[in-house]
Design a protein around this motif. Structure first.
Motif, PDB file in Angstrom:
ATOM      1  N   GLU A 113       0.830  -1.216   0.000  1.00 58.06           N
ATOM      2  CA  GLU A 113       0.000   0.000   0.000  1.00 58.06           C
ATOM      3  C   GLU A 113       0.863   1.265   0.000  1.00 58.06           C
ATOM      4  N   GLU A 114       2.095   1.154   0.479  1.00 60.38           N
ATOM      5  CA  GLU A 114       2.979   2.318   0.547  1.00 60.38           C
ATOM      6  C   GLU A 114       3.779   2.519  -0.732  1.00 60.38           C
ATOM      7  N   LEU A 115       3.755   1.531  -1.622  1.00 60.12           N
ATOM      8  CA  LEU A 115       4.516   1.599  -2.865  1.00 60.12           C
ATOM      9  C   LEU A 115       3.602   1.882  -4.054  1.00 60.12           C
ATOM     10  N   SER A 116       4.212   2.266  -5.161  1.00 58.58           N
ATOM     11  CA  SER A 116       3.449   2.566  -6.379  1.00 58.58           C
ATOM     12  C   SER A 116       3.034   1.268  -7.068  1.00 58.58           C
ATOM     13  N   SER A 117       2.027   1.380  -7.922  1.00 61.48           N
ATOM     14  CA  SER A 117       1.584   0.240  -8.723  1.00 61.48           C
ATOM     15  C   SER A 117       2.687  -0.154  -9.712  1.00 61.48           C
ATOM     16  N   PRO A 118       2.659  -1.372 -10.246  1.00 57.51           N
ATOM     17  CA  PRO A 118       3.685  -1.794 -11.216  1.00 57.51           C
ATOM     18  C   PRO A 118       3.788  -0.854 -12.425  1.00 57.51           C
ATOM     19  N   TYR A 119       2.641  -0.336 -12.897  1.00 53.44           N
ATOM     20  CA  TYR A 119       2.655   0.573 -14.051  1.00 53.44           C
ATOM     21  C   TYR A 119       3.404   1.865 -13.719  1.00 53.44           C
ATOM     22  N   ILE A 120       3.093   2.479 -12.575  1.00 51.31           N
ATOM     23  CA  ILE A 120       3.760   3.716 -12.157  1.00 51.31           C
ATOM     24  C   ILE A 120       5.224   3.448 -11.827  1.00 51.31           C
ATOM     25  N   GLU A 121       5.499   2.295 -11.237  1.00 50.31           N
ATOM     26  CA  GLU A 121       6.869   1.960 -10.848  1.00 50.31           C
ATOM     27  C   GLU A 121       7.790   1.880 -12.059  1.00 50.31           C
ATOM     28  N   GLU A 122       7.257   1.483 -13.216  1.00 47.62           N
ATOM     29  CA  GLU A 122       8.077   1.469 -14.430  1.00 47.62           C
ATOM     30  C   GLU A 122       8.624   2.858 -14.722  1.00 47.62           C
ATOM     31  N   PHE A 123       7.766   3.872 -14.656  1.00 44.73           N
ATOM     32  CA  PHE A 123       8.187   5.250 -14.916  1.00 44.73           C
ATOM     33  C   PHE A 123       9.108   5.752 -13.798  1.00 44.73           C
ATOM     34  N   ARG A 124       8.728   5.456 -12.545  1.00 49.55           N
ATOM     35  CA  ARG A 124       9.530   5.930 -11.411  1.00 49.55           C
ATOM     36  C   ARG A 124      10.921   5.307 -11.430  1.00 49.55           C
ATOM     37  N   PHE A 125      10.997   4.001 -11.670  1.00 50.49           N
ATOM     38  CA  PHE A 125      12.276   3.287 -11.679  1.00 50.49           C
ATOM     39  C   PHE A 125      13.186   3.797 -12.795  1.00 50.49           C
ATOM     40  N   ALA A 126      12.637   3.975 -13.992  1.00 46.93           N
ATOM     41  CA  ALA A 126      13.436   4.450 -15.124  1.00 46.93           C
ATOM     42  C   ALA A 126      13.968   5.857 -14.870  1.00 46.93           C
ATOM     43  N   LEU A 127      13.119   6.721 -14.319  1.00 50.96           N
ATOM     44  CA  LEU A 127      13.542   8.094 -14.032  1.00 50.96           C
ATOM     45  C   LEU A 127      14.583   8.110 -12.916  1.00 50.96           C
ATOM     46  N   ASP A 128      14.396   7.290 -11.906  1.00 54.68           N
ATOM     47  CA  ASP A 128      15.352   7.217 -10.805  1.00 54.68           C
ATOM     48  C   ASP A 128      16.730   6.818 -11.320  1.00 54.68           C
ATOM     49  N   ALA A 129      16.787   5.875 -12.251  1.00 49.15           N
ATOM     50  CA  ALA A 129      18.064   5.421 -12.810  1.00 49.15           C
ATOM     51  C   ALA A 129      18.770   6.550 -13.560  1.00 49.15           C
ATOM     52  N   GLU A 130      18.023   7.323 -14.341  1.00 54.14           N
ATOM     53  CA  GLU A 130      18.620   8.423 -15.103  1.00 54.14           C
ATOM     54  C   GLU A 130      19.076   9.561 -14.200  1.00 54.14           C
ATOM     55  N   ILE A 131      18.274   9.883 -13.191  1.00 57.28           N
ATOM     56  CA  ILE A 131      18.636  10.963 -12.267  1.00 57.28           C
ATOM     57  C   ILE A 131      19.835  10.551 -11.423  1.00 57.28           C
ATOM     58  N   LEU A 132      19.889   9.290 -11.045  1.00 55.16           N
ATOM     59  CA  LEU A 132      21.023   8.782 -10.274  1.00 55.16           C
ATOM     60  C   LEU A 132      22.316   8.935 -11.072  1.00 55.16           C
ATOM     61  N   LYS A 133      22.241   8.640 -12.358  1.00 52.50           N
ATOM     62  CA  LYS A 133      23.402   8.787 -13.234  1.00 52.50           C
ATOM     63  C   LYS A 133      23.825  10.256 -13.342  1.00 52.50           C
ATOM     64  N   TYR A 134      22.839  11.136 -13.526  1.00 44.47           N
ATOM     65  CA  TYR A 134      23.132  12.568 -13.645  1.00 44.47           C
ATOM     66  C   TYR A 134      23.745  13.130 -12.363  1.00 44.47           C
ATOM     67  N   VAL A 135      23.146  12.799 -11.217  1.00 49.36           N
ATOM     68  CA  VAL A 135      23.637  13.321  -9.938  1.00 49.36           C
ATOM     69  C   VAL A 135      25.050  12.821  -9.661  1.00 49.36           C
ATOM     70  N   GLY A 136      25.329  11.574 -10.016  1.00 48.31           N
ATOM     71  CA  GLY A 136      26.679  11.041  -9.827  1.00 48.31           C
ATOM     72  C   GLY A 136      27.725  11.809 -10.607  1.00 48.31           C
ATOM     73  N   GLU A 137      27.331  12.357 -11.753  1.00 49.91           N
ATOM     74  CA  GLU A 137      28.257  13.132 -12.578  1.00 49.91           C
ATOM     75  C   GLU A 137      28.343  14.596 -12.140  1.00 49.91           C
ATOM     76  N   ALA A 138      27.212  15.159 -11.722  1.00 41.70           N
ATOM     77  CA  ALA A 138      27.145  16.604 -11.455  1.00 41.70           C
ATOM     78  C   ALA A 138      27.454  16.984 -10.014  1.00 41.70           C
ATOM     79  N   TYR A 139      27.103  16.125  -9.060  1.00 39.66           N
ATOM     80  CA  TYR A 139      27.257  16.452  -7.643  1.00 39.66           C
ATOM     81  C   TYR A 139      28.034  15.332  -6.945  1.00 39.66           C
TER      82      TYR A 139
END
Length: 302
Positions: A113-139
């Motif tokens: 109940e505290e987590l997103s649905s599988p459909y939303i998690e696809e978008f959240r997971f993909a965005l998290d991976a890209e932002i993680l990559k960006y932050v690792g390079e920039a900060y």
């Protein structure tokens, strides 16, 4: 002489909270220690810190390590499930936080109940991976997380939902009399009907230099952008590219502004002419003689 008025406990608490909430990044513990000595009243002090620390921690988006090296959690209202409990979507865990000590005391798995649905998690997971990559390079010392703040139970295409990207970076060096922080919050609305993504960013930079002085920077900036609604992976790449562009542009503008401080800003703060309205003749200072002027005024010329 005016008679001194004793402050009430409520007034003392509000003043103490003001100092705590306005502490520069990474310095609230130092301020709290000094306040405890000044107040010398445990009840007022305890009430002040218990009310101020949660607000401060969330507004500064502090990052705390979870027990057993199970990851880090950002203390932010976007991940707050209930009092003192914060979700880390990346590890699907919920951390219990002691705000005053600024530590995680325990961690547990998040419920479905505290987590997103599988459909939303696809978008959240993909965005998290890209932002993680960006932050690792920039900060170099940056951390980030992506939360679903609206529509987390959406199961399939056809409905709108919203994700929030939170980026936090600190560089604390009190032994060198300087501390700094970066915080950025990006709200991304996924509008299914219009097939568009609307981005709203709030960026905040703080810095404090206190070697033989006290200079603080608190700069804020807001920006807006949009892109088309695509697959989870393609949407994530587009969003990360937009965030990178705006944050880099803002940092570049800050650097340009402060590189011009000596030549422009500080110069504009000075008086254009002395009170005599005449420029000082630096090329011919011999015409001024303090001794000559004094003897003339006192009438003791030889």
């Amino acid at each position: 002489m005016a008679e001194e008025v004793e402050l009430s406990d409520k007034q003392k608490k509000e003043i103490a909270k003001w100092f705590l909430l306005n502490s520069p990044a990474g310095e609230i513990q130092y301020v709290a220690k000094d306040l405890k000595s000044v107040l010398d009243e445990d009840q007022v002090y305890n009430e002040s810190v218990s009310e101020a620390f949660p607000i401060y921690n969330k507004s500064h988006v502090i990052c705390l390590p979870m027990p057993h090296r199970s990851g880090d959690v950002l203390v932010t209202s976007y991940g707050e499930l209930e009092e003192n409990k914060y979700l880390d979507p990346r590890t699907a865990q919920v951390a219990t936080v002691d705000h005053v000590k600024q530590v995680c005391t325990e961690v547990r798995p998040a419920s479905d109940e505290e987590l997103s649905s599988p459909y939303i998690e696809e978008f959240r997971f993909a965005l998290d991976a890209e932002i993680l990559k960006y932050v690792g390079e920039a900060y170099p010392k940056g951390v980030c997380s992506v939360y679903c703040t609206n529509g987390k139970d959406v199961e399939e295409p056809g409905s709108d939902f919203e994700l929030v990207v939170v980026i936090s970076a600190f560089r604390l060096s009190p032994q060198n009399f300087c501390n700094g922080s970066w915080r950025s919050i990006w709200n991304i609305e996924f509008k299914d009907d219009a097939q568009v993504l609307e981005l709203k960013g709030k960026l905040q930079v703080g810095a404090h230099y206190f070697e033989e002085g006290n200079v603080q920077l608190d700069a804020k900036h807001e920006c807006h952008d949009s892109t088309i609604f695509q697959s989870p992976d393609d949407s994530a790449i587009s969003i990360a590219t937009i965030i990178r562009h705006h944050e880099t542009e803002y940092l570049t503008s800050l650097e340009a502004s402060y590189s011009n401080l000596p030549d422009n800003t500080f110069k504009d703060l000075r008086r254009k002419l002395p009170v005599t309205r005449t420029l000082f003749p630096w090329h011919n200072t011999s015409q001024f003689s303090l001794t000559r002027e004094i003897t003339k005024e006192l009438g003791i010329e030889k």
